[in-house]
Write an enzyme that holds these catalytic residues in place. Sequence first.
Site, PDB file in Angstrom:
ATOM      1  N   ILE A 527       0.865  -1.211   0.000  1.00 36.61           N
ATOM      2  CA  ILE A 527       0.000   0.000   0.000  1.00 36.61           C
ATOM      3  C   ILE A 527       0.886   1.239   0.000  1.00 36.61           C
ATOM      4  O   ILE A 527       0.747   2.138  -0.815  1.00 36.61           O
ATOM      5  CB  ILE A 527      -0.932   0.015   1.221  1.00 36.61           C
ATOM      6  CG1 ILE A 527      -1.886  -1.204   1.162  1.00 36.61           C
ATOM      7  CG2 ILE A 527      -1.749   1.292   1.262  1.00 36.61           C
ATOM      8  CD1 ILE A 527      -2.721  -1.386   2.408  1.00 36.61           C
ATOM      9  N   GLY A 530       5.213   3.476   5.006  1.00 36.57           N
ATOM     10  CA  GLY A 530       4.822   4.383   6.092  1.00 36.57           C
ATOM     11  C   GLY A 530       6.012   4.842   6.893  1.00 36.57           C
ATOM     12  O   GLY A 530       7.150   4.432   6.638  1.00 36.57           O
ATOM     13  N   HIS A 531       5.783   5.719   7.835  1.00 35.74           N
ATOM     14  CA  HIS A 531       6.846   6.240   8.690  1.00 35.74           C
ATOM     15  C   HIS A 531       7.494   5.138   9.499  1.00 35.74           C
ATOM     16  O   HIS A 531       8.700   5.133   9.691  1.00 35.74           O
ATOM     17  CB  HIS A 531       6.282   7.285   9.668  1.00 35.74           C
ATOM     18  CG  HIS A 531       6.126   8.628   9.047  1.00 35.74           C
ATOM     19  ND1 HIS A 531       7.192   9.355   8.576  1.00 35.74           N
ATOM     20  CD2 HIS A 531       5.024   9.362   8.809  1.00 35.74           C
ATOM     21  CE1 HIS A 531       6.754  10.490   8.088  1.00 35.74           C
ATOM     22  NE2 HIS A 531       5.429  10.519   8.213  1.00 35.74           N
ATOM     23  N   SER A 532       6.627   4.254   9.992  1.00 35.76           N
ATOM     24  CA  SER A 532       7.172   3.249  10.889  1.00 35.76           C
ATOM     25  C   SER A 532       7.247   1.864  10.259  1.00 35.76           C
ATOM     26  O   SER A 532       7.584   0.906  10.935  1.00 35.76           O
ATOM     27  CB  SER A 532       6.321   3.178  12.155  1.00 35.76           C
ATOM     28  OG  SER A 532       4.959   3.050  11.781  1.00 35.76           O
ATOM     29  N   GLY A 533       6.873   1.809   8.998  1.00 38.18           N
ATOM     30  CA  GLY A 533       6.987   0.503   8.347  1.00 38.18           C
ATOM     31  C   GLY A 533       6.209   0.476   7.049  1.00 38.18           C
ATOM     32  O   GLY A 533       5.449   1.391   6.753  1.00 38.18           O
ATOM     33  N   LEU A 535       3.337  -0.926   4.540  1.00 42.67           N
ATOM     34  CA  LEU A 535       1.999  -1.470   4.719  1.00 42.67           C
ATOM     35  C   LEU A 535       1.641  -2.294   3.494  1.00 42.67           C
ATOM     36  O   LEU A 535       1.760  -1.833   2.359  1.00 42.67           O
ATOM     37  CB  LEU A 535       0.994  -0.330   4.896  1.00 42.67           C
ATOM     38  CG  LEU A 535       1.214   0.562   6.119  1.00 42.67           C
ATOM     39  CD1 LEU A 535       0.274   1.770   6.090  1.00 42.67           C
ATOM     40  CD2 LEU A 535       0.993  -0.225   7.404  1.00 42.67           C
ATOM     41  N   LYS A 549       1.508  -4.515   8.625  1.00 45.84           N
ATOM     42  CA  LYS A 549       2.616  -3.558   8.666  1.00 45.84           C
ATOM     43  C   LYS A 549       3.888  -4.327   9.032  1.00 45.84           C
ATOM     44  O   LYS A 549       3.936  -5.023  10.061  1.00 45.84           O
ATOM     45  CB  LYS A 549       2.346  -2.462   9.692  1.00 45.84           C
ATOM     46  CG  LYS A 549       3.505  -1.476   9.805  1.00 45.84           C
ATOM     47  CD  LYS A 549       3.067  -0.100  10.311  1.00 45.84           C
ATOM     48  CE  LYS A 549       2.958  -0.067  11.825  1.00 45.84           C
ATOM     49  NZ  LYS A 549       2.709   1.325  12.303  1.00 45.84           N
ATOM     50  N   ASP A 651       1.212  14.709  14.335  1.00 43.42           N
ATOM     51  CA  ASP A 651       1.591  14.282  12.994  1.00 43.42           C
ATOM     52  C   ASP A 651       0.374  13.907  12.166  1.00 43.42           C
ATOM     53  O   ASP A 651       0.385  12.950  11.416  1.00 43.42           O
ATOM     54  CB  ASP A 651       2.538  13.082  13.129  1.00 43.42           C
ATOM     55  CG  ASP A 651       3.253  12.781  11.819  1.00 43.42           C
ATOM     56  OD1 ASP A 651       3.736  11.662  11.680  1.00 43.42           O
ATOM     57  OD2 ASP A 651       3.285  13.673  10.949  1.00 43.42           O
TER      58      ASP A 651
END
Length: 685
Positions: A527, A530-533, A535, A549, A651
Amino acid sequence: MVDQRSIGVALLYLLLFMLLESTLEQQVQQRLSSRIEFTALFELRSSLGLRSRDWPRKVDPCTSWNGIRCENGSVTSINISGFRRTRVGKRNPQFAVDSLANFTRLVSFNASEFLLPGPIPDWFGQRLLTLQVLDLRSCNVSGVIPLSIGNLTNLTTLYLSDNRLTGQIPSTLGRLLSLLVLDLSKNSLTGSIPSSLVSLRNLTSLDISLNNLTGSIPPGVGSLLKLQILNLSSNRLTSSIPAQLGDLDSLVDLDLSSNGLSGSVPRDLRELRNLQTMDFGNNGLQGSLPVALFPSPSQLRIIVLRNNSFSGDLPEVLWSLPELNLLDISHNNFTGMLPNSTVNDNATAAVLNISQNKFYGGLTTVLRRFISTDLSGNYFEGRVPDYAHDNAFLSTNCLQSVSSQRTLTDCVSFYAERGLSFDNFGPPNSTEPPATESRRSNRRIIILAAVLGGAGLVVLLMLLLLVVLCFCKRSTRNHRGIDVGAVPARETSPSPVVEINFSSLGELFTYQQLLEATGDLNDANLIKHGHSGDLFKGILEGGVPVVVKRIDLQSIKKDAYLSELEFFSKVSHPRVVPLLGHCLEREHEKFLVYKYMPNGDLSSSLYRKKSSEDDSLQSLDWITRLKIATGAAESLSFLHHECTPPLVHRDVQASSILLDDKFEVRLGSLSEVVLQFFLCCMQVI
Ligand SMILES: *[C@@H]1O[C@H](CO)[C@@H](O)[C@H](O)[C@H]1NC(C)=O
Ligand SMILES: *[C@@H]1O[C@H](CO)[C@@H](O)[C@H](O)[C@H]1NC(C)=O
Ligand SMILES: *[C@@H]1O[C@H](CO)[C@@H](O)[C@H](O)[C@H]1NC(C)=O
Ligand SMILES: *[C@@H]1O[C@H](CO)[C@@H](O)[C@H](O)[C@H]1NC(C)=O
Ligand SMILES: *[C@@H]1O[C@H](CO)[C@@H](O)[C@H](O)[C@H]1NC(C)=O
Ligand SMILES: *[C@@H]1O[C@H](CO)[C@@H](O)[C@H](O)[C@H]1NC(C)=O
Ligand SMILES: *[C@@H]1O[C@H](CO)[C@@H](O)[C@H](O)[C@H]1NC(C)=O
Ligand SMILES: *[C@@H]1O[C@H](CO)[C@@H](O)[C@H](O)[C@H]1NC(C)=O
Ligand SMILES: *[C@@H]1O[C@H](CO)[C@@H](O)[C@H](O)[C@H]1NC(C)=O
Ligand SMILES: *[C@@H]1O[C@H](CO)[C@@H](O)[C@H](O)[C@H]1NC(C)=O
Ligand SMILES: *[C@@H]1O[C@H](CO)[C@@H](O)[C@H](O)[C@H]1NC(C)=O
Ligand SMILES: *[C@@H]1O[C@H](CO)[C@@H](O)[C@H](O)[C@H]1NC(C)=O
């Protein structure tokens, strides 16, 4: 020195001059010269029992007796008013004044308040022809008024009031053409008012009140053009008020009260421009007051109409009479509402009695000018204003929060008879709705709130978008700045890793399961990064769509995903994308499984092109946008206020606002920064 002596001399001369003057005057004016009158005075002194203190022996009566005035050696005035009798004289007081007949120049005889029980001698009318003033007030005189009185044609003043006179008023009084004052009040005179009195054209005061007179008011009274006082009150007069009274141009006091007068008040009375007192109380008068009864430049001070059968409205001018002192219209059938007139500052403080009438409606500021008011026995409704509370009798009305009021039935039927609505004694202390009025305004408020709220949400949405856009631009340039705040927290709390309750983190998935769901983490299912991983979209065995994620611990600190796990272990909220499970078995890769949001994130929804082929992917309509804005606001509010400890989502991006199948907002991608802050807060607390 010189000055003082000359002043002293001047004073001495002045004193001498005054002494000389007064003795000269006495010699000219006084000294009773008539032997007959001298004897007659002593006879009078003994017949009336006068004290030698008032009329001493061995001195000249003209100079030294109280109440005796002489002219050219003759007695012209005898004033025994208020004298006291000797002890002997008190024993058998009589109207024994025979010797008065010997004073041939007597002008005035005043015996007021000196007891003269007995009838007025008939010879008064033959012998006292020079008399101008006869005052026998309160002398306890009885009997009839002698006809001969009519011979005293030089009489200007005749006071016979407050006696026990009986019989009729002699018509011969009509010959006393010089009369200015005729006062026969407070006797027991009967019969009718002789029409001959109409001839007394110079009369200024006619008072025959408090007798037993019957019959009608002679219309000719209206020709006594110099009358200032006309008092016919407290008799048994019938008939109506003659319109001719309106001709009494000089009249100041008109008192017709306490008779049996009937009919209505003639409108001609409006011509009484000098009238100050109008008292028609206690009669059988009826009808409404003529609107023009009270002329607008009016001197009226006292208006008493009480105890009649008047009806209809009060002429409004009545309330603004500048000189008004007393308005008493109680016990009538007057009706109407109090006017809303402004108070004239010049108006005198007055007393108002409108009790026992049929006034209704609210109390108004017109009451401000009255220092005392009796409003009882009417149908006034509503609240009692402050200015009406002092010195006011309010009982037997329909007022709110006042004791001794009429019954609800009374009030309702009175108002209903007139086609008016009654306030039902007002709302029972604010809880009940004040009828339809406030309900209507409630609805109005709701509509207004809805419109304003809707507009506000649209504005909020715009602002959100603006923030998102700005932030997107800034975050590329300025990403470090955002993290700065979190850095110390990260360093000062290296691994405070709190125990995480894994049972609340949903299912435990195997790595194999997730690989199957995501097609081995195929890029086709990616998808976004993302910032933390990263998707990935996936489908679980049962066909449940999910988002997986992948957190690469080599590029992202370990704490980050732990924070997120910790968050989800503590918080579950309809506005947060649900965490369905996790997979932590691999050393450098951790997986979190979320519910799939079929409508993607806000930014992609907003910028979605309108396509005619696929209806479901059309650009958002405004209703949906509103719904999204509300949802976003709610979810932020949740983080800020309901979440303990509170989270500040620093954020928020359109991409972290996810939309489920019903376009409900679910907050997703709780980025590393947010969670760092969350942890920081946790530690502070
Ligand atoms: C009093 O006497 C004087 C002179 O005798 C006379 O002029 C005057 O008119 C008299 N006054 C009266 C009231 O008789
Ligand atoms: C009458 O006599 C009384 C008592 O002496 C006095 O007070 C009063 O002023 C007199 N009135 C007249 C009109 O002389
Ligand atoms: C009679 O005397 C009394 C005072 O005692 C006074 O008030 C009254 O005015 C006098 N009457 C007349 C007609 O002057
Ligand atoms: C006073 O008048 C009466 C009647 O006119 C008379 O009889 C009487 O003698 C007179 N008195 C004096 C003192 O003259
Ligand atoms: C009445 O008064 C007039 C003037 O004041 C006088 O001329 C006349 O003589 C008086 N009448 C009597 C009866 O005294
Ligand atoms: C006074 O009046 C009486 C009755 O009214 C009358 O008979 C008499 O003649 C009159 N006397 C005088 C002097 O006018
Ligand atoms: C009435 O008063 C007028 C003026 O005051 C006077 O001229 C006239 O003589 C008076 N009439 C009588 C009958 O006294
Ligand atoms: C008037 O007359 C009635 C009887 O007719 C009597 O009772 C009453 O006392 C009288 N009033 C006066 C003031 O004389
Ligand atoms: C007021 O009017 C009613 C009838 O309309 C009547 O019965 C009542 O006596 C009147 N009251 C007065 C004080 O006139
Ligand atoms: C006075 O004003 C009030 C409120 O403005 C109104 O309800 C009432 O009808 C007015 N009264 C009159 C007599 O005009
Ligand atoms: C009140 O009185 C003053 C002076 O006495 C006058 O100038 C003013 O016109 C008066 N106002 C009213 C409303 O009568
Ligand atoms: C309503 O208010 C009045 C005073 O304003 C108070 O005396 C009365 O007890 C209250 N009634 C109720 C039912 O609260």
